[in-house]
Enzyme design. Structure first.
Site, PDB file in Angstrom:
ATOM      1  N   ARG A   1      45.202  40.120  41.173  1.00  0.00           N
ATOM      2  CA  ARG A   1      44.284  39.581  40.169  1.00  0.00           C
ATOM      3  C   ARG A   1      44.468  38.065  40.156  1.00  0.00           C
ATOM      4  O   ARG A   1      45.538  37.553  40.498  1.00  0.00           O
ATOM      5  CB  ARG A   1      44.611  40.140  38.782  1.00  0.00           C
ATOM      6  CG  ARG A   1      44.508  41.664  38.671  1.00  0.00           C
ATOM      7  CD  ARG A   1      44.925  42.111  37.273  1.00  0.00           C
ATOM      8  NE  ARG A   1      44.810  43.564  37.108  1.00  0.00           N
ATOM      9  CZ  ARG A   1      45.810  44.416  37.251  1.00  0.00           C
ATOM     10  NH1 ARG A   1      47.026  43.973  37.562  1.00  0.00           N
ATOM     11  NH2 ARG A   1      45.624  45.713  37.078  1.00  0.00           N
TER      12      ARG A   1
ATOM     13  N   HIS B   1      38.047  37.975  42.220  1.00  0.00           N
ATOM     14  CA  HIS B   1      38.244  39.423  42.136  1.00  0.00           C
ATOM     15  C   HIS B   1      37.623  40.153  43.333  1.00  0.00           C
ATOM     16  O   HIS B   1      38.034  41.267  43.665  1.00  0.00           O
ATOM     17  CB  HIS B   1      37.640  39.952  40.836  1.00  0.00           C
ATOM     18  CG  HIS B   1      38.460  41.044  40.210  1.00  0.00           C
ATOM     19  ND1 HIS B   1      39.732  40.847  39.714  1.00  0.00           N
ATOM     20  CD2 HIS B   1      38.200  42.364  40.025  1.00  0.00           C
ATOM     21  CE1 HIS B   1      40.205  41.984  39.232  1.00  0.00           C
ATOM     22  NE2 HIS B   1      39.301  42.923  39.421  1.00  0.00           N
TER      23      HIS B   1
ATOM     24  N   HIS C   1      47.319  49.582  39.180  1.00  0.00           N
ATOM     25  CA  HIS C   1      46.489  50.360  38.264  1.00  0.00           C
ATOM     26  C   HIS C   1      47.353  51.382  37.530  1.00  0.00           C
ATOM     27  O   HIS C   1      48.128  52.106  38.161  1.00  0.00           O
ATOM     28  CB  HIS C   1      45.388  51.114  39.032  1.00  0.00           C
ATOM     29  CG  HIS C   1      44.272  50.244  39.484  1.00  0.00           C
ATOM     30  ND1 HIS C   1      43.395  50.605  40.492  1.00  0.00           N
ATOM     31  CD2 HIS C   1      43.861  49.016  39.070  1.00  0.00           C
ATOM     32  CE1 HIS C   1      42.512  49.646  40.683  1.00  0.00           C
ATOM     33  NE2 HIS C   1      42.775  48.673  39.824  1.00  0.00           N
TER      34      HIS C   1
ATOM     35  N   ARG D   1      40.173  41.058  45.792  1.00  0.00           N
ATOM     36  CA  ARG D   1      40.954  42.230  45.384  1.00  0.00           C
ATOM     37  C   ARG D   1      40.195  43.522  45.723  1.00  0.00           C
ATOM     38  O   ARG D   1      40.766  44.468  46.262  1.00  0.00           O
ATOM     39  CB  ARG D   1      41.233  42.134  43.878  1.00  0.00           C
ATOM     40  CG  ARG D   1      42.016  43.294  43.280  1.00  0.00           C
ATOM     41  CD  ARG D   1      42.380  42.911  41.840  1.00  0.00           C
ATOM     42  NE  ARG D   1      42.768  44.040  41.007  1.00  0.00           N
ATOM     43  CZ  ARG D   1      43.994  44.523  40.937  1.00  0.00           C
ATOM     44  NH1 ARG D   1      44.953  44.008  41.675  1.00  0.00           N
ATOM     45  NH2 ARG D   1      44.280  45.533  40.122  1.00  0.00           N
TER      46      ARG D   1
ATOM     47  N   TYR E   1      37.281  53.341  44.646  1.00  0.00           N
ATOM     48  CA  TYR E   1      37.276  52.946  46.055  1.00  0.00           C
ATOM     49  C   TYR E   1      37.022  54.124  46.987  1.00  0.00           C
ATOM     50  O   TYR E   1      36.641  53.925  48.135  1.00  0.00           O
ATOM     51  CB  TYR E   1      38.579  52.222  46.407  1.00  0.00           C
ATOM     52  CG  TYR E   1      38.696  50.938  45.630  1.00  0.00           C
ATOM     53  CD1 TYR E   1      37.876  49.848  45.922  1.00  0.00           C
ATOM     54  CD2 TYR E   1      39.566  50.830  44.551  1.00  0.00           C
ATOM     55  CE1 TYR E   1      37.944  48.688  45.176  1.00  0.00           C
ATOM     56  CE2 TYR E   1      39.639  49.667  43.803  1.00  0.00           C
ATOM     57  CZ  TYR E   1      38.820  48.601  44.122  1.00  0.00           C
ATOM     58  OH  TYR E   1      38.880  47.452  43.375  1.00  0.00           O
TER      59      TYR E   1
ATOM     60  N   LYS F   1      49.254  43.262  34.321  1.00  0.00           N
ATOM     61  CA  LYS F   1      48.841  43.488  32.937  1.00  0.00           C
ATOM     62  C   LYS F   1      49.983  44.107  32.148  1.00  0.00           C
ATOM     63  O   LYS F   1      50.729  44.934  32.656  1.00  0.00           O
ATOM     64  CB  LYS F   1      47.625  44.423  32.903  1.00  0.00           C
ATOM     65  CG  LYS F   1      46.329  43.753  33.358  1.00  0.00           C
ATOM     66  CD  LYS F   1      45.148  44.676  33.162  1.00  0.00           C
ATOM     67  CE  LYS F   1      43.841  43.977  33.507  1.00  0.00           C
ATOM     68  NZ  LYS F   1      42.679  44.876  33.342  1.00  0.00           N
TER      69      LYS F   1
END
Length: 299
Positions: free
Chosen positions: A149, A245, A271, A248, A280, A173
């Site tokens: 990110r 992004h 994630h 990514r 994906y 995150k």
């Protein structure tokens, strides 16, 4: 219980117990403030513990009438569910009114990606005759090579580079750390930037451990990275609407197209849920469908 004290308590919970970033806490707070705004309308005024499921359904209708798109509604409802989960956990309410609340159905939009050739075009578009060229090449190589990110890139630290064993440690995150493999091209670009260019920059106090700096020795902002990407895309003649992004997304898409295990991709992207990574697999199906259309004799 009034809205102000409930929201303040929720913010403390998100910070201390969930270890969320300042940006995430602000986003959650804005979501609850919207519910507060709805509940405080003339002739309606309801405190948080008296909100019912019917009230929340009316709130969804109200949000839609304001022009809020389904994806924004779904994000807000996610925040509201977290808020009432907190109130229930603290025994401030006895029943969670959001438990049976359904989010609006939203169509998952497949993110834009770059082909491997387009990524090479952008890297080749970097002007290496300028000092910032070496840095910008390293930025692109790390974004694509590690699937970071943009905030993870700007916060990347020298002390978290383990280039001898081809790994970097990333803070994602919720301040969660993960180890991400890094390939030869990105390692080479990083070493050129760090050992030949960055060493000549007077570093601003407190930024000494950051990998990427501007020419004044301060950290790069997210907006600045975005501008670098936009300028290089223009020079490379790429017309797609891309951002940091996009690299990514391209990283993950190319891995899945190449047959990578989805759990491994989830781990590298950081994630929390495999469901987020599963988008994906949809991209992979589009890739396969395109391959059949292009190459099958009866297509």
């Amino acid at each position: 219980m009034d809205w102000h004290s409930a929201i303040k308590g929720f913010q403390s919970y998100l910070k201390l117990e969930k270890s969320l970033s300042v940006n995430s806490i602000e986003a959650y707070s804005r979501d609850i403030e919207k519910l507060h705004q709805f509940s405080d309308r003339e002739g309606f005024k309801i405190n948080p513990e008296r909100i019912s499921l019917a009230d929340l359904r009316l709130f969804i209708v109200w949000a839609a009438e304001l022009g809020m798109i389904p994806s924004s509604q779904a994000r807000i409802l996610s925040g509201i569910k977290a808020f009432y989960k907190y109130l229930l956990m603290e025994d401030l309410i006895k029943i969670d009114p959001s438990e049976l609340l359904e989010s609006p159905k939203i169509q998952r939009k497949l993110p834009d990606t770059l082909s491997y050739e387009e990524i090479n075009k952008m890297i080749d578009a970097v002007d290496l005759s300028k000092p910032e060229g070496g840095r910008n090449k390293a930025v692109l190589e790390v974004l694509y090579g590690c699937g970071l990110r943009v905030s993870e890139l700007t916060e990347l630290k020298l002390s978290n580079l383990y280039l001898d064993i081809e790994f970097i440690k990333v803070t994602g995150k919720g301040s969660k750390e993960r180890l991400v493999p890094i390939g030869g091209s990105a390692i080479k670009a990083l070493k050129i930037w760090i050992e030949l260019i960055r060493v000549h920059i007077p570093v601003k106090k407190g930024e000494e451990d950051l990998v990427f700096l501007n020419r004044r020795g301060a950290r790069l902002s997210r907006v600045y990275i975005f501008m670098i990407i936009k300028q290089l895309a223009e020079v490379a003649g790429i017309k797609k609407n891309i951002s940091p992004h996009t690299f990514r997304h391209s990283f993950a898409t190319h891995l899945v197209e190449g047959g990578a295990d989805l759990r491994a991709v989830q781990e590298m992207l950081g994630h929390e849920s495999i469901t987020t990574t599963e988008i994906y697999t949809h991209l992979d199906r589009e890739y396969l469908k395109g391959t059949i259309i292009q190459f099958h004799p009866r297509s």
